[in-house]
Design a protein around this motif. Structure first.
Motif, PDB file in Angstrom:
ATOM      1  N   LEU A  93      20.905  65.302  21.680  1.00 60.11           N
ATOM      2  CA  LEU A  93      19.504  65.312  21.273  1.00 60.11           C
ATOM      3  C   LEU A  93      19.460  65.480  19.760  1.00 60.11           C
ATOM      4  CD1 LEU A  93      16.684  67.407  22.978  1.00 60.11           C
ATOM      5  CD2 LEU A  93      16.767  67.063  20.517  1.00 60.11           C
TER       6      LEU A  93
ATOM      7  N   LEU B 185      18.738  61.335  23.239  1.00 58.63           N
ATOM      8  CA  LEU B 185      17.298  61.488  23.025  1.00 58.63           C
ATOM      9  C   LEU B 185      17.065  61.734  21.539  1.00 58.63           C
ATOM     10  CD1 LEU B 185      14.340  61.888  23.865  1.00 58.63           C
ATOM     11  CD2 LEU B 185      14.901  64.261  24.449  1.00 58.63           C
TER      12      LEU B 185
ATOM     13  N   VAL C 246      18.112  67.323  29.726  1.00 55.13           N
ATOM     14  CA  VAL C 246      18.507  67.576  28.343  1.00 55.13           C
ATOM     15  C   VAL C 246      18.857  69.039  28.092  1.00 55.13           C
ATOM     16  CG1 VAL C 246      17.206  65.638  27.407  1.00 55.13           C
ATOM     17  CG2 VAL C 246      16.095  67.857  27.620  1.00 55.13           C
TER      18      VAL C 246
END
Length: 282
Positions: free
Chosen positions: A27, A78, A219
Motif C-alpha cells: 500500500l 493499492l 490490506v
C-alpha cells in the motif's frame, strides 16, 4: 524527509521487498500537493525539497512516480493519492511563502506555497490512473475528483480524506468478527464519510474516486489478527482516534516516524511533505 530522492528511494525499497515475497501486499499513500502544468499537460507531485521557480526539474513527475510503482512486483498493490491540496500541507525548504488568512479547513489556510503561473491544483488525471492500475491486483484511490480540492480538517493537522482513511484502516467499516480490512471496506467508508465531512466542516464538495480492475483483497489485519470485537467500531473508535491523533502530531512536527496500527499489522512511515508517504502492510 519526503524529498524527491527519498520518495523514489523508498519505492525502490518496496520493489526489493515485494520481489522477495511472492505473496506481498503493498500500500503506497501520497498526501500533499499535486499540480498540473497547463502548458505541457504534465502532472507533478510536490516533494518537500521542491524549488518553486523550477517545478519541472525539482518536483516529482507523475510519470516517473507511476513507472516506479509499476516496477513493484507485488501480487496486490493499492495506491492512494491525496494530492489536490492547493496549499497548506507542505512548504518547500527555505522558501518564502505567501500567507493568507482563510477559514479553517480551506486548503490555503496558513502559510503556503504560491501556485506558479500555468500550474493548476487538480486531482490525478484519469490517464495516469489508467496507467497505475495496469496489471493484476492493482487498485487506485484518489481523494477528490477533477478540479475539486482535498480539504484540511479544522485542526490543520491532516486532510479529511487521510483522517477517514485511517479510521477505515482500523475497522470503521467492518462488522463484528471481521478479521481483515479489505479494499472494498476502505472504499465504502471514505466514499461516504469524506463528502459528508467536507460539506459539514468546509461547506465544500469533495468526492473520492476509485478505480481498480481486480478482485477485492485484504490490506490489513484487524487488531493484530484478533478481529473486530463484538460491539464493533463503537468499542474501538476512541482508541483508534487516539492513534490517529498521535500520527497527526508526529506529522505536524515534520519528523519521520514509524507508528503501529491494528496491533502489529500495519507500519506507517510519516514524512514532512504531507501526511503519509508510504505504508507497509505485513
Amino acid at each position: 524527509m519526503a524529498t524527491k530522492e527519498s520518495i523514489l528511494s523508498h519505492l525502490n525499497w518496496l520493489q526489493q521487498q515485494a520481489a522477495a515475497d511472492s505473496e506481498a501486499t503493498v500500500l503506497v499513500y501520497y498526501s500533499g500537493h499535486g499540480w498540473l502544468d497547463n502548458a505541457t499537460g504534465k502532472y507533478y507531485l510536490i516533494p518537500h525539497d521542491v524549488e518553486p521557480f523550477d517545478i519541472p526539474n525539482s518536483a516529482l513527475p507523475a510519470d516517473t512516480f507511476t513507472e516506479a510503482l509499476r516496477q513493484i512486483p507485488a501480487q496486490r498493490l493499492l495506491v492512494i493519492i491525496d494530492s489536490c491540496h492547493a496549499a497548506g500541507m507542505a512548504t518547500a525548504k527555505n522558501t518564502p511563502v505567501e500567507t493568507r488568512q482563510q477559514p479553517y479547513g480551506h486548503p490555503s489556510a496558513g502559510a503556503s506555497l504560491r501556485l506558479p503561473n500555468n500550474f493548476l491544483p487538480t486531482a490525478l488525471p484519469k490517464e495516469l490512473i489508467d496507467k497505475l492500475k495496469q496489471g493484476t491486483g492493482r487498485a487506485v484511490f484518489t481523494s477528490s475528483t477533477g478540479e475539486q480540492q482535498s480539504w484540511i480538517r479544522p485542526d490543520g493537522k491532516m486532510s479529511i480524506y487521510t483522517f477517514h482513511f485511517l479510521e477505515a484502516l482500523q475497522g470503521a467499516a467492518n462488522q463484528p468478527g471481521d478479521q481483515v480490512v479489505t479494499v472494498s471496506n476502505l472504499m465504502n467508508y471514505v466514499g461516504k464519510t469524506v463528502p459528508d465531512s467536507a460539506k459539514q466542516l468546509c461547506q465544500a464538495e469533495q468526492t473520492p474516486f476509485f478505480d481498480f480492475a481486480t478482485e477485492d483483497f485484504p490490506v490489513a489485519l484487524l487488531h493484530g489478527g484478533k478481529g473486530m470485537p463484538q460491539q464493533g467500531w463503537d468499542e474501538v473508535k476512541a482508541e483508534a482516534q487516539e492513534r490517529i491523533s498521535q500520527i497527526s502530531n508526529v506529522s505536524v512536527e515534520g519528523n519521520q516516524s514509524q507508528m503501529n496500527l491494528s496491533g502489529g499489522s500495519t507500519n506507517i512511515n510519516i514524512n514532512a511533505a504531507g501526511d503519509i508517504s508510504n505504508v507497509g502492510i505485513s
